[in-house]
Design an enzyme around this catalytic site. Structure first.
Site, PDB file in Angstrom:
ATOM      1  N   SER A 187       0.200   4.603  11.925  1.00  0.00           N
ATOM      2  CA  SER A 187       0.160   3.294  11.268  1.00  0.00           C
ATOM      3  C   SER A 187      -1.280   2.830  11.129  1.00  0.00           C
ATOM      4  O   SER A 187      -2.207   3.496  11.592  1.00  0.00           O
ATOM      5  CB  SER A 187       0.952   2.282  12.101  1.00  0.00           C
ATOM      6  N   LYS A 188      -1.425   1.675  10.510  1.00  0.00           N
ATOM      7  CA  LYS A 188      -2.748   1.056  10.300  1.00  0.00           C
ATOM      8  C   LYS A 188      -3.579   0.971  11.576  1.00  0.00           C
ATOM      9  O   LYS A 188      -4.793   0.918  11.511  1.00  0.00           O
ATOM     10  CB  LYS A 188      -2.549  -0.375   9.809  1.00  0.00           C
ATOM     11  N   ARG A 189      -2.892   0.886  12.710  1.00  0.00           N
ATOM     12  CA  ARG A 189      -3.637   0.766  13.963  1.00  0.00           C
ATOM     13  C   ARG A 189      -4.415   2.037  14.297  1.00  0.00           C
ATOM     14  O   ARG A 189      -5.376   2.021  15.032  1.00  0.00           O
ATOM     15  CB  ARG A 189      -2.680   0.461  15.129  1.00  0.00           C
ATOM     16  N   HIS A 190      -3.965   3.184  13.737  1.00  0.00           N
ATOM     17  CA  HIS A 190      -4.595   4.454  14.089  1.00  0.00           C
ATOM     18  C   HIS A 190      -5.603   4.947  13.058  1.00  0.00           C
ATOM     19  O   HIS A 190      -6.556   5.630  13.397  1.00  0.00           O
ATOM     20  CB  HIS A 190      -3.545   5.554  14.237  1.00  0.00           C
ATOM     21  N   TYR A 234       0.865  -1.174   0.000  1.00  0.00           N
ATOM     22  CA  TYR A 234       0.000   0.000   0.000  1.00  0.00           C
ATOM     23  C   TYR A 234       0.902   1.224   0.000  1.00  0.00           C
ATOM     24  O   TYR A 234       2.064   1.135   0.391  1.00  0.00           O
ATOM     25  CB  TYR A 234      -0.944   0.017   1.211  1.00  0.00           C
TER      26      TYR A 234
END
Ligand code: GLU
Length: 482
Positions: free
Chosen positions: A251-254, A15
């Site tokens: 990151s993806k977690r946020h 991505y």
């Protein structure tokens, strides 16, 4: 000023991270503002992650954003190839030059030898990270096995220091004693990042390197390589990372970090660019910029040296503002795929769609919102359970039917006329507007929130309006009170 040549050099990972896009954007703006050249280079030396698919995602993301490149994959140029794995002969050539000039050497140390040295280092209890000191730095004898595998290492200087005036940060100087004999080429001929990057930036004539400040640590070794090659180094602009609201690296977690996720959520490319531009750069208090304004106003000296924090609400606000800037016909065209996504097959020039857009536009932020907001004009009405239970009840059945009969005779069937006729009917029957409006809204849209009642009627047209009011009247009559 000499020609501006800037590049974006992503390593495909599956991505394209919006932090990377911000770097690409600043370089692109700089190129466009100065009639320069924007180069796209794929750094695919990590063969596991660099699949065809992940390279495609980079190209699709850049194309969707409209960050067009003048040299690079699928476009070509005089300094290609633009994919690192296709440039191995160039790296071999430059590595050989460095060996010849005494700035690099073949290191035959085995994995076991390096592991042993690491163990020995640990035992000394010394502070700091382990740095392998290859015996081959000073050895002149050939290896025992003439076919032994080797890497090519840089012969790093230990005296003096290396520094540069960063375009974003203050001057940075790094003592050379901290440098190690880093690897340039692996046994399979793949370059390590610092070496591939320098050879490419040099041979591609790059004048300014913009990247995240996680790369500051690589810049002194890169400058040492330029010096060893007898070349001038480009300017460097190191941008602070984009942070999550809690201060961690985003990151993806946020949040959604892949650019194409924003495309799929119905954001506009210009809104994404606007938001990312402002996340680390400012121009007075201005928040909303068109692409042309960004090109005109961007400058490195207004890129902040403190990290911007991702703010989803602000992002949505910027998106909303950009949606408002579009012409209705353009919104209709862009909403078509989002309508298809929810099962509505309609053309961009469909008159109902075109008529509905101005009414839904003030309440929508994304193209997905637009599609959702116009969906009830097409196909069947889908009732929201709560609205149906509250308003399509026996006591409202008669009014819904009365309204259906009333509007059946309204000509022309447009909002002004409907407003007039319905209001005098309410008065004559001593009915308050709110007694009729919400049930009628649910009847026609399935929802309790929508544009004005008469606007909805006009866009729906007489047949559908009457049909929906009647059907809802029936439903209401047969509903059982809870
Ligand atoms: N491939 C590197 C990255 O994605 C490029 C860094 C640079 O711009 O030099 O981090």
């Amino acid at each position: 000023m000499s020609e501006v040549r800037v590049r974006f050099a992503p390593s495909p990972t599956g991505y394209l991270h919006i932090g990377g896009v911000r770097t690409a954007l600043y370089s692109w703006l700089w190129a466009r503002q100065n009639d320069g050249t924007f180069i796209l280079r794929i750094e695919d030396t990590d063969r596991e992650r660099s699949t065809e698919e992940s390279i495609r995602i980079v190209l699709d993301s850049m194309r969707w954003l409209g960050l067009d490149w003048d040299e690079g994959p699928e476009v070509g140029g005089d300094h290609g190839p633009y994919v690192q794995s296709e440039r191995l002969d160039i790296y071999a050539d430059y590595a050989e030059r460095l060996i010849q000039s005494g700035h690099a050497y073949r290191c035959y140390a085995t994995k076991e030898e390096i592991a042993e040295a690491r163990e020995a280092f640990k035992k000394t209890g010394a502070k700091g990270g382990f740095r392998f000191q290859s015996p081959w730095r000073d050895r002149t004898d050939p290896p025992e096995d003439p076919n032994a595998r080797y890497v090519i290492r840089f012969r790093a200087p230990h005296e003096g220091s290396t520094g540069w005036d960063d375009e974003v940060k203050d001057r940075i100087d790094v003592p050379n004693e901290t440098q190690q004999d880093f690897i340039l080429l692996r046994p399979d001929g793949m370059p390590l990042y610092n070496f591939g990057c320098v050879v490419d930036d040099l041979t591609m004539g790059v004048t300014l390197v913009a990247r995240g400040d996680d790369h500051v640590i690589n810049t002194a070794p890169q400058i040492l390589l330029y010096q060893a090659l007898g070349a001038e180094h480009p300017k460097f602009a190191h941008m602070p990372m984009v942070l999550a609201p809690n201060g961690e690296k985003l990151s993806k977690r946020h949040a959604a970090v892949g650019v194409l996720e924003y495309r799929d959520m119905g954001y506009l490319p210009d809104a994404v660019l606007n938001y990312l531009a402002r996340l680390g750069w400012s121009h007075g208090d201005q928040e909303i910029f068109t692409r042309e304004e960004l090109i005109e106003k961007f400058s490195w000296d207004r890129v902040g040296s403190t990290a911007g924090r991702y703010d989803s609400k602000k992002f949505l606000y910027v998106q909303e503002e950009h949606l408002r800037m579009l012409l209705d016909a353009e919104i209709a065209r862009l909403a078509v795929p989002f309508l298809a996504e929810i099962g509505i097959d309609v053309a961009a020039d469909d008159p109902v769609l075109l008529e509905a857009i101005p009414y839904v536009k003030p309440r929508a932020a994304t193209l997905a919102d637009v599609a959702n907001a116009v969906s009830y004009f097409f196909g069947e009405v889908e009732f929201e359970e709560k609205g149906k239970r509250k308003f399509l009840v026996p006591e409202n059945a008669e009014n819904l039917l009365g309204l259906a009969e009333l509007v059946q005779d309204v000509e022309p069937f447009e909002k002004g006329k409907l407003d007039e006729v319905v209001k005098s009917w309410l008065e004559a029957n001593e009915l308050p507007m709110k007694k009729v409006a919400q049930p009628a809204r649910v009847a026609m849209t399935g929802r309790t929130r929508s544009p004005g009642l008469f606007e909805v009627m006009e866009v729906l047209g007489k047949d559908k309006t009457v049909e929906r009011l009647r059907a809802a009247a029936e439903l209401a009559a047969s509903a059982t009170a809870d």
